[in-house]
Every structure is written in C-alpha cells, then in structure tokens.
Design an enzyme around this catalytic site. Structure first.
Site, PDB file in Angstrom:
ATOM      1  N   SER A  94       0.812  -1.215   0.000  1.00 51.05           N
ATOM      2  CA  SER A  94       0.000   0.000   0.000  1.00 51.05           C
ATOM      3  C   SER A  94       0.850   1.272   0.000  1.00 51.05           C
ATOM      4  CB  SER A  94      -0.948   0.015   1.208  1.00 51.05           C
ATOM      5  OG  SER A  94      -1.893  -1.029   1.124  1.00 51.05           O
ATOM      6  N   CYS A 130      -9.509  -2.026   3.521  1.00 47.33           N
ATOM      7  CA  CYS A 130      -8.775  -0.837   3.069  1.00 47.33           C
ATOM      8  C   CYS A 130      -9.159  -0.452   1.641  1.00 47.33           C
ATOM      9  CB  CYS A 130      -7.270  -1.050   3.237  1.00 47.33           C
ATOM     10  SG  CYS A 130      -6.334   0.496   3.303  1.00 47.33           S
ATOM     11  N   TYR A 174      -7.224   7.552   1.188  1.00 50.80           N
ATOM     12  CA  TYR A 174      -8.576   7.861   0.727  1.00 50.80           C
ATOM     13  C   TYR A 174      -9.609   7.352   1.724  1.00 50.80           C
ATOM     14  CZ  TYR A 174      -6.453   9.107  -3.711  1.00 50.80           C
ATOM     15  OH  TYR A 174      -5.689   9.708  -4.672  1.00 50.80           O
ATOM     16  N   HIS A 188      -7.042  -2.309   9.233  1.00 51.75           N
ATOM     17  CA  HIS A 188      -6.412  -3.610   8.993  1.00 51.75           C
ATOM     18  C   HIS A 188      -6.596  -4.563  10.175  1.00 51.75           C
ATOM     19  CE1 HIS A 188      -4.183  -2.899   5.210  1.00 51.75           C
ATOM     20  NE2 HIS A 188      -4.329  -1.633   5.575  1.00 51.75           N
ATOM     21  N   GLU A 245      -5.940  -7.630  10.224  1.00 48.56           N
ATOM     22  CA  GLU A 245      -4.839  -8.600  10.238  1.00 48.56           C
ATOM     23  C   GLU A 245      -3.564  -7.985  10.782  1.00 48.56           C
ATOM     24  OE1 GLU A 245      -3.337  -6.046   7.260  1.00 48.56           O
ATOM     25  OE2 GLU A 245      -5.383  -6.646   7.721  1.00 48.56           O
TER      26      GLU A 245
END
Length: 352
Positions: free
Chosen positions: A35, A239, A284, A324, A326
């Site tokens: 990312s 995400c 975003y 997130h 995870e």
C-alpha cells in the site's frame, strides 16, 4: 522546505509522495506493505533499524516502498531473528533513505499542509532544479497493476479446509492470507483484473478484496468485478477493498488531507458500541453523505475525525472495513472480523 541529513539505503534519487506513520514498531511490515507503493514514509518514532530484518515479517516478497525518512538510523541490529540490516534490504530493492532530520517537524508540516510530493536526492543538483522536477512530475496511476500477483496461486490446506475463498490481490498483505489459513480457509489468490466469470468458475464460498495502493477510482476492472459479484456470494474487503466495494454500490471516495497511518487509531463499532484500537494505512476515505444513497449501512467510524471505517449490506452478505484487522505487529482488537466473514459464508451456504 529543504532538509539535509545522512543518506542510507539505495544510492539513488526518488520523487515520492511524502506521508507519515506514527507506529512505534513494525518498520519491516511498513517497508514491505504494498500500500506504500510510490510513497516515502516519515517515521515519527525516532529509532529505526535497531532490530534488523527477519524472514518471517515481510508483507510482500518484493517491497515497493520508495523511501524512508527517519530521525536515528541504527545499522547494528541486536534481535535474535535478524538476518539483514534495513539498509541491506533497502539497497536490494532500490529504496532510498535519509536520517538525522527532524521527523517531528516534517510530520507537523504534513499535518498542516497535507501529503505532498518530495524529492530525496544524494546528488548535487540545486534547489531550483529539484522544484522544477517536482512541478513537472506526474504521479503514476498504475500502482495496483504493478504490485498485484501476475499468476494465480493457492495457500492453505484444501483437503482440511472448512471454506474456500478467492482473494483479489490489489497489493495484499501476506498476513491477511496467513490469518485466513489459520482459520481453516483455503485461499486462491488471483490478479487484480480477474473477471467475475473467472472467479465464479472457481466455485468459492466467498470473495475477499484486498488492500492496495493509490486512488480506488483508478482500479475500474476490480470495481466492475465487485459489481458483478454482489448478491452472488459473500464478499469481505479491507482498506482499498473497502473503498472499491463502496464505489461498486454507488458511493464516492475522496482523498484525506494527510491520511491515516499508524497503530493507534480508535474506531467505534456502531453495532456493539465497543471501541477498537486499529492499525491503518490509507490516503482515501468513503464519503459519508454518498453512502446514504446506497444500500450500504455504516458499521464503524473513526473517533478522531468521524470518517467511515466500515460498511455492510446484510442482504448481500457484503462487509468491509477501512482499517487492517490482520494488523502485524498489532494491535489485535479487530481480528474478529475474519470470524464474521466466516459466519457470512456459513449463513450463505445454509441459505442457498
């Protein structure tokens, strides 16, 4: 503004989007998170590099981060798992770094003025030339296609699994797959532009849409795939996946001033009224007003700025979160969301 420091990592120049991360640990996961493609991360925690790099904590095999900006770089790690220094890995993957600069001041500047283009250079070019380079630079818009898998691959024990999931890789973190495999989910990972027809042919119990870099409106093939999947199988997104699911339902997205990046963002679950401390990395967000005109319901909100952190459509067995669950190295407050995905797949199978 101009900052002069010590170079480390790759001996090259880079024009980057400059962002900051407030995490106190986890620089290896940050360095290898897809990312962050085309970005340089200002680490607000001062000491970076002190525990080195190990083989277990990578989030992708080939890091695509462009640069690191740190206060104190340590090139002599002491952790027992360390196999390489951060500098060695940055050199290997052409990631530039600069240390001995005031990262707190840089982070404050980003907070006040927003994420911005920056140039990290070791050359003797003048300030005027650097500014001219920045003025003429056009940011690439193909980040997802660059970091997505090029071939289909499978993870998990097919014979001992309870569910089979197709994961659309838009720059997916490795720990997402690890956590699904731990919960007896066999995962088939497919490229970002895989069609709904190809996914249906795999007969999955559910579809996962991953995190990834850049503007979600640039990823039109994946958004179209999601549109074609809605109502035909359970879908879970994280995400970038959350943003694209929202776009597929007709909502809109916008770029935040400086994004959310760190491991301490408080998020309220509107269904339980519980507060989760979350790991985040995104530029975003989903526009709240635009969601009102869709079939989506807001499930989570960020308590720092009231941005949307989660949505769902119960009748379609679709849910997604902006953060997130995870998260590696932590916190672990939101891992239950994988269980909710499993519950959706179970309910879907029983209702068919």
């Amino acid at each position: 503004m101009e900052y002069v420091g010590r170079g480390f990592g790759a001996d090259s120049d880079a024009i980057v989007e400059l962002v900051f991360n407030t995490s106190m640990v986890g620089y290896q996961e940050i360095m290898s998170d897809p990312s962050y493609t085309d970005q340089a991360v200002v680490m607000t925690y001062p000491l970076i590099g002190n525990y080195g790099i190990n083989e277990q904590d990578y989030e992708t095999k080939i890091p695509s981060l462009s640069g690191f900006v740190v206060r104190d770089y340590n090139d002599f790690p002491s952790n027992f798992r360390s196999l390489n220094t951060l500098q060695e890995i940055m050199c290997k993957y052409n990631i530039v770094g600069i240390s001995d600069v005031d990262t707190r001041r840089i982070a404050r500047h980003i907070r006040e003025h927003g994420s911005m283009l920056a140039c990290i250079t070791r050359s003797d070019i003048g300030t005027e030339e650097v500014v001219e380079r920045l003025k003429t630079y056009e940011a690439p818009r193909d980040a997802v296609s660059r970091v997505s898998t090029k071939e289909i691959y499978r993870e998990g024990n097919e014979t001992a699994c309870d569910y089979r999931v197709v994961a659309i890789d838009c720059g997916m973190k490795a720990n997402i797959v690890r956590m699904m495999c731990e919960k007896k989910i066999a995962v088939t990972v497919v490229p970002w532009n895989t069609s709904a027809e190809e996914i249906f042919a795999m007969k999955p119990d559910g579809v996962f849409v991953s995190n990834g870099p850049g503007d979600p409106t640039d990823v039109l093939p994946t958004i179209q795939t999601i549109k074609n999947l809605i109502g035909k199988c359970p879908i879970f997104g994280i995400c970038l996946g959350h943003q694209m699911i929202s776009l597929a339902y007709g909502a809109k997205t916008y770029k935040l001033k400086f994004g959310h990046r760190g491991g301490n963002h408080p998020v309220k679950n509107l269904q339980t009224d519980k507060i989760e401390i979350t790991s985040q990395n995104h530029s975003y967000a989903v526009d709240a007003d635009s969601v009102k005109n869709t079939r989506l319901t807001v499930t989570h909100v960020n308590l720092l700025d009231n941005t949307i952190e989660g949505v769902q459509c119960r009748e379609d067995y679709v849910c997604s979160v902006q953060y997130h669950p995870e998260s590696a190295p932590g916190p672990q407050d939101s891992a239950y969301l994988f269980d909710e995905f499993i519950a959706n797949m179970k309910a879907w199978k029983e209702g068919k």
